[in-house]
Write a protein that holds these residues in place. Structure first.
Motif, PDB file in Angstrom:
ATOM      1  N   ALA A 131       3.767   0.123  -7.325  1.00 25.69           N
ATOM      2  CA  ALA A 131       3.665   1.573  -7.231  1.00 25.69           C
ATOM      3  C   ALA A 131       4.973   2.136  -6.718  1.00 25.69           C
ATOM      4  O   ALA A 131       5.756   1.437  -6.085  1.00 25.69           O
ATOM      5  CB  ALA A 131       2.530   1.974  -6.291  1.00 25.69           C
ATOM      6  N   ILE A 160      -6.214   3.155  -7.798  1.00 23.84           N
ATOM      7  CA  ILE A 160      -5.258   2.745  -6.769  1.00 23.84           C
ATOM      8  C   ILE A 160      -5.966   1.897  -5.720  1.00 23.84           C
ATOM      9  O   ILE A 160      -5.473   0.841  -5.322  1.00 23.84           O
ATOM     10  CB  ILE A 160      -4.633   3.979  -6.081  1.00 23.84           C
ATOM     11  CG1 ILE A 160      -4.046   4.936  -7.105  1.00 23.84           C
ATOM     12  CG2 ILE A 160      -3.597   3.543  -5.064  1.00 23.84           C
ATOM     13  CD1 ILE A 160      -2.831   4.464  -7.805  1.00 23.84           C
ATOM     14  N   LEU A 218      -6.762   9.629  -3.085  1.00 24.27           N
ATOM     15  CA  LEU A 218      -6.417   8.405  -3.830  1.00 24.27           C
ATOM     16  C   LEU A 218      -7.455   8.160  -4.922  1.00 24.27           C
ATOM     17  O   LEU A 218      -8.659   8.247  -4.672  1.00 24.27           O
ATOM     18  CB  LEU A 218      -6.405   7.215  -2.885  1.00 24.27           C
ATOM     19  CG  LEU A 218      -5.121   6.963  -2.099  1.00 24.27           C
ATOM     20  CD1 LEU A 218      -5.291   5.735  -1.237  1.00 24.27           C
ATOM     21  CD2 LEU A 218      -3.931   6.812  -3.024  1.00 24.27           C
ATOM     22  N   PRO A 223       1.709   3.742 -10.931  1.00 22.99           N
ATOM     23  CA  PRO A 223       1.234   4.812 -10.036  1.00 22.99           C
ATOM     24  C   PRO A 223       2.363   5.362  -9.164  1.00 22.99           C
ATOM     25  O   PRO A 223       3.230   4.603  -8.729  1.00 22.99           O
ATOM     26  CB  PRO A 223       0.183   4.125  -9.151  1.00 22.99           C
ATOM     27  CG  PRO A 223      -0.029   2.764  -9.708  1.00 22.99           C
ATOM     28  CD  PRO A 223       1.105   2.443 -10.612  1.00 22.99           C
TER      29      PRO A 223
END
Lengths: 291, 67, 314, 184, 671
Positions: free
Chosen positions: A221, A276, A272, A251
């Motif tokens: 991420a 995730i 979130l 992400p």
């Protein structure tokens, strides 16, 4: 309890709501108070200063004056923090602008207030040990690319924080919550921010370069601390994968969202997505298995 | 240019820099008002502040120290 | 008899008897009780005259550079400041010096006192009683609050008990609380000062009493104002020459003057010289961040040379 | 076809105006090109930053019609790395101001964005992102692009329909007059 | 009463064209003390001088004022003139009527008035002048050379060849300096070591030169002709007199591959006992006490031993064991040597800019971004890679080599504003060396301007481009980052006016600029001289006195003055030798009589003069219990600071006394 004067900025009221909520939640958890500056207004950044830098300084100055009763300002948005920081430097020397402020019923006293960004505030908290014991589920195994963009550490004369070419404060924060920051090349490259409306092709090329660099560095991420970066990097990934050679989707999160996850703060508050959360769990599981 | 009243300004100039600089101004034929009378001192370290006071009390309109 | 004075005398006699020093400099009774006078005691009998009270306004350190034998001096905080300054300049030797410190709650300004109670030259008795100064003139006891008649300088002093000394005699004191009565308007500019000084200096008779009373003025007979060759000042007796003289003195004591006011009290025509020295002192403090009389190992800023100065050019 | 730039005289007025508005000393630039080298947007522009600087040094009016001066992202890369401490973004900002005044705007969309943004700030005290987005969509005539992004964001409540107006708007708007003072 | 004569010079039309010289001359006779006044066409001509001499004699003048050009032009001429007339040469004052009046004033009347004022000032000043006589100082005809690089070597050899004794102090274990680190030299491509080594040996063998390596200057006292210098000879732990230079010890040191060798810029290892490089002079190793196991282990004699415990033994000591001569001496101590010199030569050289300040170029952390000095060692056949050009990260041959010029130079923000002068040339040379060793490599040079002003220099750069195929791109690189095991470069080609990007770069060589030695300011303070704001030694006059520094008897050459290449360093070294020769050709020096003196009777012994003297020329003396300050005339530079600081007026600068200055002020304003 230490407390900051909190300057959310326009984006955190709207498109970057989750930055606002996650930042507040994390600071609540670590016991640092945030008192929103009453009746704050635009920071004067981005476009205003290009039209008239004196007006930009004046309207930034308004917020400084309003905050001076509360304490030092923390402004999460990189644009806001740099704009307020610059105003502090300018107001030292700009008597006429100070007079304009006085006419609007605002007296600015040089030296009465200072400004830091969310990363700086968090970095200080980490250095002071305020997060010790608060990280209940460390993000073990999660590889993150810390993305600073431009204005968080630049220009160094104004930002006065971290290394402008190779900053490391966000990495330090990520290590503190158990994640594994990757070393990568594009952490301070510009993402093209607001120019998505003006020159979409240009912006998407810049975004593609940043994301591909993170992907090349094997990150799970990208974490950011700027509302414009986050939106820019996160939003058009499917389109870029088709048309701009983006290697894969990745992400893009606010660093406070990940901190919140490590501190077991409710996912709703952090904004979130389930994907995730599942990714974090998966990495934690893998790390456990490896040993 | 506005008509200048005439002044007497006493200049104390360091021999090594400013005095030589004033010489250079001459070599370059730069013109400046005739109000300045330069005294050559070996170094501004030689400049006793009381020289300036003395000059002012004796009627100088200004004192310039350069070095 | 004042307990402090008894202790002072005892200490003085002890030092003389033990041969620690050969002379004691202190204050003794003057020709009337509103005036103290310097006393130089070489024996116990003279030492018995020593006193200390708010009338002891001389700065005794002025005598130190002239004496080369082992000396003890009684010093109030101002005097001690001057002593530190003299030590910093290497003008006197610490080895030859024994400092008996006394705490000081303030000194009486003779000008203010005279204004309050009338001609103090005719006083038959004077003392500090509680918060008041009591003066007896023509058999009548006149009373005035100490704060009314203390020196302006004593109002802003915070060194009452902080005396650079070998021994402290007496108890710590509380400072006199009052308000300074400055004649300088807050917005005094160059023009105001020019008018003020030309008026004041017009009275100067160039008697040099200010210089003689000043501990920083130790050049004595070689004083530049008397230099025949240089002729810094001319022979005219006018405000301009007087200004040159006083300005020269102010420059010479810049960064060395403790602002004790001895010059002003010595002035027979009452020129407020302390104001001049305060102005210069402020500038020195601001430019060099230097406090006179603070450190025995730091020379005055106007007579130091730093390498940085050399590097910044010629 | 007469396109060469006359170098005989430098337009000192324009040069001074740029220096005044930007607070930068144009002659400090020795045209090494480090700004252009690091500039994220330069590859997509008509002229790169160092050419903007060079034209500004001449006081060449031509620079006022450049796209680059409107598209500078103010990212500070040039300023951070400039060997002569020049904030090129400030120079671009100053040039775009003059360009607007002179009616030489080369990038109308960018100019609209700026105008709408400032308008939004001046009217509300803060920026109302939604109205800004709508205004920009109109200006760029890209009515449907990014709807895939916009609609979910709207639904998530990220684009509140109505902006927040600050309470002390009256005094706030006074601050916009600061310029006239500075000029005096 | 003084009898002053005034002579106003027309200087052709130079003065007379603007100043009414007749009026000035007529007015001058009314100035108090003036008994004679005249004007003449050219005072400096032989005829003009004769007029002055005759007038002095005829009118029994005892003081002279000449209104003419700047005293900087003809003061010496006229001093001799008045001396010929029998006056002391310091009974003269010059009023600067040309540079300060006629050449700079538009209006004739004003010029004339100003000229009169200046003449009055000069009369005021000269009326109180006193005769002055120069002092005499003997000369110690030995020179100290600080620094053993090519400049120091050249200066030492030249001075020694003149027959004077020289002591050379070098702080490294060997002389040779920067030049010894270089591979080839531009533009001839000579091998640097091949031309330097013989000079190094010459130094070692010269009967007039004493070499003190591994030594530093601690303190300098005294004045021209008579310097007292204290030199610290650091403990080498190897006796130079015994060591034969077999270097057997080096091979046996257990740390021999462990310590980065400074000579190799840290790119090759050395041991704790080492000579920095093969051609070192003297070829005597030193033991580095920061690393040596023996020296770091506790001394058994100083360790407290508890009962029943064995006394600890010192570690290692292998070098001492293998030395057949017994030259290793662990007990050696630093030695302080005090010597007298008549002249001091500075040749302390330069340093290179530290590119870790350039975060955009990887802050020194990307292994394949190296400095030019690294490159010199890498390309050198006795260097760490035996001359093979390889990428430090993986040892492979680079295919794409990029040179970046002006790293640190011409960069006010992160580096220094000046041009380092040598980088354009050495970059061209290194590009050629790359081509010679790697015929297939691509070579790029990013530059801002090519500065190749030297004999054969421009041709050399063109050869690099035309014959050796180095691609020159005009633009400064903005960023370097790693990607896929190579590097990506973001740059601009300013000539086509667009940003350029280059990827798959294998090796980047940064032309880091020259900067002053980090301790140059400290050394300058030790010697009592000044540096510019970059730390380079300041010369007295950059054009006319380029190797003299503002302390008499001290000279400087080579890159400690400013960045320069080898020919310039050698040329200035020769110039210094000539200057030292001129100094040493005197047995006795005449000192400037315009120095300070202190009247002991007036001195208040406050010590202000001692404290303010920038040259430490004043000391406090005591005579019969009275203290007073005293000036060392040989050390006094005549700045007059003591005079300004002295309250009673005891300190007076001769020729610039308080009296003279006050009278000249009065003269302008009152007379």
């Amino acid at each position: 309890m230490p407390a900051y004067a909190y300057f959310p900025g326009c984006s955190l009221e709207a498109s970057a709501k989750e930055f606002d909520t996650s930042f507040r939640a994390v600071f609540d958890k670590i016991g640092v108070g945030l008192k929103e500056i009453p009746d704050w207004s635009c920071c004067g950044s981005s476009q205003v200063h290009k039209v008239d830098k004196d007006v930009a300084t004046a309207i930034a100055g308004r917020n400084l004056v309003l905050a001076s009763d509360i304490g030092d300002i923390v402004a999460p948005c990189a644009f806001c923090s740099i704009s307020l920081k610059e105003a502090i430097i300018k107001l030292e020397h700009e008597g006429p602008i100070r007079s304009t402020l006085i006419e609007a019923g605002l007296e600015y006293l040089p030296g009465s207030v200072s400004v830091i960004s969310a990363v700086e505030a968090t970095y200080r908290a980490v250095e002071e040990g305020l997060i010790d014991g608060k990280v209940q589920s460390p993000l073990t195994g999660l590889k993150v690319a810390a993305y600073y963009g431009c204005l968080l550490v630049r220009p160094p004369k104004i930002a006065q924080f971290d290394d402008p070419e190779n900053p490391s404060s966000m990495e330090r924060i990520m290590v503190a919550v158990g994640a594994a920051p990757v070393d990568w090349s594009h952490k301070t490259e510009c993402c093209g921010n607001a120019y998505i409306f003006v020159n979409k092709d240009m912006t998407l090329n810049l975004v593609r370069d940043v994301l591909n660099a993170a992907i090349e560095a094997n990150a799970d991420a990208v974490v950011t601390a700027c509302p414009l970066c986050q939106q820019n990097l996160a939003m058009r990934q499917p389109h870029m994968k088709q048309n701009y050679g983006l290697k894969r989707e990745i992400p893009v999160l606010y660093f406070t969202q990940l901190m919140g996850a490590a501190m077991n703060i409710d996912g709703q508050q952090l904004g979130l997505s389930g994907n995730i959360v599942r990714l974090i769990n998966k990495r934690q599981q893998e790390a456990k298995e490896v040993g | 240019m506005v008509e200048n009243p005439k002044f007497k300004i006493i200049g104390f100039f360091c021999n090594w820099c400013s005095y030589a600089g004033a010489d250079l101004a001459g070599n370059l034929r730069l013109t400046y008002p005739a109000d300045l009378r330069i005294a050559r001192i070996p170094c501004t370290g030689r400049m006793d502040p009381l020289f300036a006071l003395k000059a002012l009390l004796e009627g100088a309109d200004g004192v310039m120290v350069s070095g | 008899m004042d307990k402090l004075e008894l202790q002072l005398r005892a200490k003085a006699i002890e030092l003389l008897e033990e041969g620690e020093v050969s002379i004691i400099i202190g204050w003794g009774p003057g020709w009337n009780s509103t005036k103290a006078t310097p006393v130089f005691a070489r024996d116990g009998e003279t030492a018995e005259k020593l006193i200390f009270n708010p009338f002891c306004f001389n700065n005794l350190s002025v005598y130190l550079p002239r004496i080369s034998e082992k000396t003890a001096i009684i010093a109030k905080p101002c005097d001690a400041g001057s002593i530190v300054a003299l030590l910093a300049e290497g003008k006197i030797s610490r080895d030859n010096l024994y400092i008996i410190g006394v705490a000081c709650q303030g000194i009486v300004d003779p000008v203010k006192l005279e204004a309050a109670v009338g001609s103090i030259d005719d006083a038959t008795a004077a003392c500090l009683e509680g918060d008041n100064i009591v003066v007896e003139i023509d058999g009548e006891a006149k009373q005035v609050s100490f704060a009314e008649v203390a020196l302006d300088r004593c109002m802003s002093c915070n060194q009452q008990n902080n005396v650079f000394s070998d021994v402290m005699v007496g108890e710590p004191v509380q400072p006199v609380v009052g308000e300074a009565r400055s004649v300088v308007p807050e917005d005094a500019g160059a023009a105001w000062w020019r008018g003020f000084w030309s008026k004041e200096f017009d009275r100067c008779i160039r008697c040099y009493a200010c210089r003689e009373a000043c501990p920083a003025c130790y050049c004595r007979d070689n004083c530049a104002v008397q230099a025949l060759r240089e002729r810094w000042t001319g022979p005219r007796l006018d405000a301009q020459e007087a200004l040159m003289f006083h300005a020269q003195r102010a420059m010479h004591v810049a960064g060395r003057c403790i602002e004790c006011g001895a010059c002003e009290r010595a002035c027979p025509v009452g020129i407020p010289l302390t104001l001049l020295h305060e102005q210069v002192g402020k500038a020195v403090k601001k430019l060099f961040n230097f406090n006179v009389g603070e450190k025995v190992d730091e020379r005055p800023p106007l007579e130091t040379f730093r390498k940085e100065e050399l590097e910044s050019g010629h | 076809m007469g396109a060469s730039v006359q170098l005989r005289s430098i337009d000192m007025d324009l040069k001074k105006e740029i220096e005044r508005l930007s607070g930068q000393k144009l002659d400090a630039c020795y045209l090494c090109g480090k700004c252009s080298a690091g500039c994220p947007v330069a590859p997509y522009q008509d002229i790169p930053p160092h050419v903007v600087m060079r034209m500004a040094q001449w006081g060449s009016k031509k620079v006022l019609g450049s796209k680059m001066i409107w598209n500078c992202a103010s990212c500070g890369t040039c300023y951070t790395r400039c060997p002569n401490n020049i904030d090129v973004a400030r120079v671009c900002g100053a040039l775009s101001q003059i360009s607007r005044r002179e009616g030489l705007v080369a990038d109308k969309v960018a100019a609209t964005l700026r105008e709408k943004f400032v308008e939004s700030v001046k009217n509300n005290g803060r920026v109302h992102e939604l109205s800004l987005v709508v205004a920009m969509k109109m200006a760029s005539r890209d009515y449907l692009g990014d709807l895939d992004i916009g609609i979910p964001m709207f639904l998530k409540g990220k684009f509140p329909l109505f902006g927040h107006k600050i309470k002390d708007l009256n005094n706030f708007q006074k601050l916009f007059d600061s310029k006239k003072k500075g000029d005096k | 009463m003084a009898r002053v004569g005034v002579f106003i010079c027309h200087c052709g039309a130079n003065i007379a064209g603007k100043v009414d010289v007749e009026a000035v001359s007529e007015a001058a006779i009314n100035i108090p003390g003036v008994v004679y006044s005249s004007h003449q066409k050219y005072s400096c001509s032989e005829a003009g001088q004769k007029v002055i001499i005759d007038a002095i004699k005829e009118n029994r003048l005892d003081r002279v004022v000449i209104g003419s050009c700047s005293p900087k032009m003809h003061e010496n001429t006229f001093r001799k003139t008045v001396q010929q007339a029998g006056l002391n040469s310091y009974m003269l004052e010059i009023a600067n009527l040309r540079e300060h009046v006629s050449w700079v004033t538009a209006d004739k009347d004003e010029a004339t008035k100003k000229a009169m004022d200046l003449v009055k000032a000069a009369v005021g000043k000269v009326s109180f002048a006193k005769p002055l006589t120069p002092g005499q100082v003997p000369v110690e005809k030995r020179a100290l050379v600080i620094g053993g690089g090519i400049a120091g070597i050249q200066a030492a050899l030249d001075i020694a060849d003149m027959g004077y004794e020289v002591v050379m102090v070098e702080r490294e274990p060997s002389i040779g300096g920067r030049m010894a680190q270089l591979d080839k030299t531009f533009p001839t491509l000579d091998c640097s070591a091949c031309i330097l080594s013989p000079r190094m040996v010459d130094v070692a063998q010269h009967p007039n030169i004493r070499l003190l390596t591994y030594s530093e200057v601690e303190n300098v006292n005294g004045y021209v002709g008579n310097f007292n210098v204290i030199i610290r000879k650091k403990a080498r732990f190897v006796d130079e007199r015994i060591c034969t230079g077999c270097l057997e010890c080096m091979g046996k040191c257990p740390l021999k591959k462990k310590i980065p060798n400074e000579f190799e810029n840290g790119r090759a290892p050395r041991g704790a006992i080492y000579v920095p490089f093969a051609q070192a002079v003297p070829k005597v190793p030193v033991i580095d006490k920061e690393y040596c196991r023996y020296l770091l282990s506790p001394d058994p004699d100083k360790v407290e031993v508890k009962e029943g415990e064995k006394k600890p033994k010192r570690k290692c000591g292998v070098c001492a064991k293998v030395c057949t001569q017994g030259a290793v001496d662990f007990n050696q101590q630093d030695e302080l040597i005090s010597e007298k010199f008549g002249a001091i030569v500075l040749a302390t050289g330069f340093n290179l800019f530290d590119h870790s300040k350039y975060g955009e170029y990887g802050a020194g952390k990307i292994p394949d971004v190296i400095t030019a000095l690294d490159f010199e060692r890498i390309v050198n056949s006795s260097g760490p890679t035996e001359g093979k050009i390889v990428r430090p990260s993986n040892g492979e041959k680079p295919k794409r080599v990029v040179f970046i010029q002006c790293v640190g130079s011409r960069d006010e923000a992160k580096g220094v504003p000046y041009c380092s002068r040598i980088c354009c040339m050495y970059t061209a040379k290194q590009a050629i060396l790359v081509r010679e060793k790697l015929p297939d490599a691509e070579i790029y040079v990013f530059y801002m301007d090519i500065r190749a002003a030297g004999k054969g220099y421009e041709e050399f750069v063109l050869r690099a481009q035309r014959e050796y195929g180095a691609n020159y791109v005009r633009g400064r690189v903005s960023r370097i980052y790693e990607s896929n095991g190579h590097m990506v470069l973001k740059a601009a080609d300013t000539l086509v006016g667009m940003p350029v990007e280059m990827d798959d770069v294998d090796l980047v060589v940064l032309a880091t600029g020259s900067i002053a030695r980090e301790d140059s300011v400290e050394l300058a303070n030790t010697i009592g001289i000044t540096t510019d704001n970059h730390g380079f030694i300041s010369e007295v006059h950059p054009k006319l006195r380029p190797v003299e520094v503002p302390r008499e008897g001290v000279f400087a050459c080579g890159a400690c003055l400013s960045p320069r290449d080898i020919p310039d360093a050698v040329a200035t070294a020769g110039a210094v030798a000539a200057k030292v020769g001129v100094l040493f050709s005197n047995d006795i020096l005449m000192s400037d009589p315009m120095v300070a003196e202190i009247d002991p009777l007036k001195c208040a012994a406050c010590g202000a003069c001692v404290s303010v003297c920038p040259y430490s020329a004043i000391t406090m003396e005591e005579f019969r219990g009275k203290k007073f300050a005293k000036v060392n005339e040989a050390m006094c530079q005549g700045c007059g600071t003591c005079s300004a600081a002295c309250r009673p007026g005891a300190a007076q600068l001769k020729g610039q006394t308080d009296e003279q200055i006050l009278r000249s002020i009065e003269a302008v304003l009152q007379w």
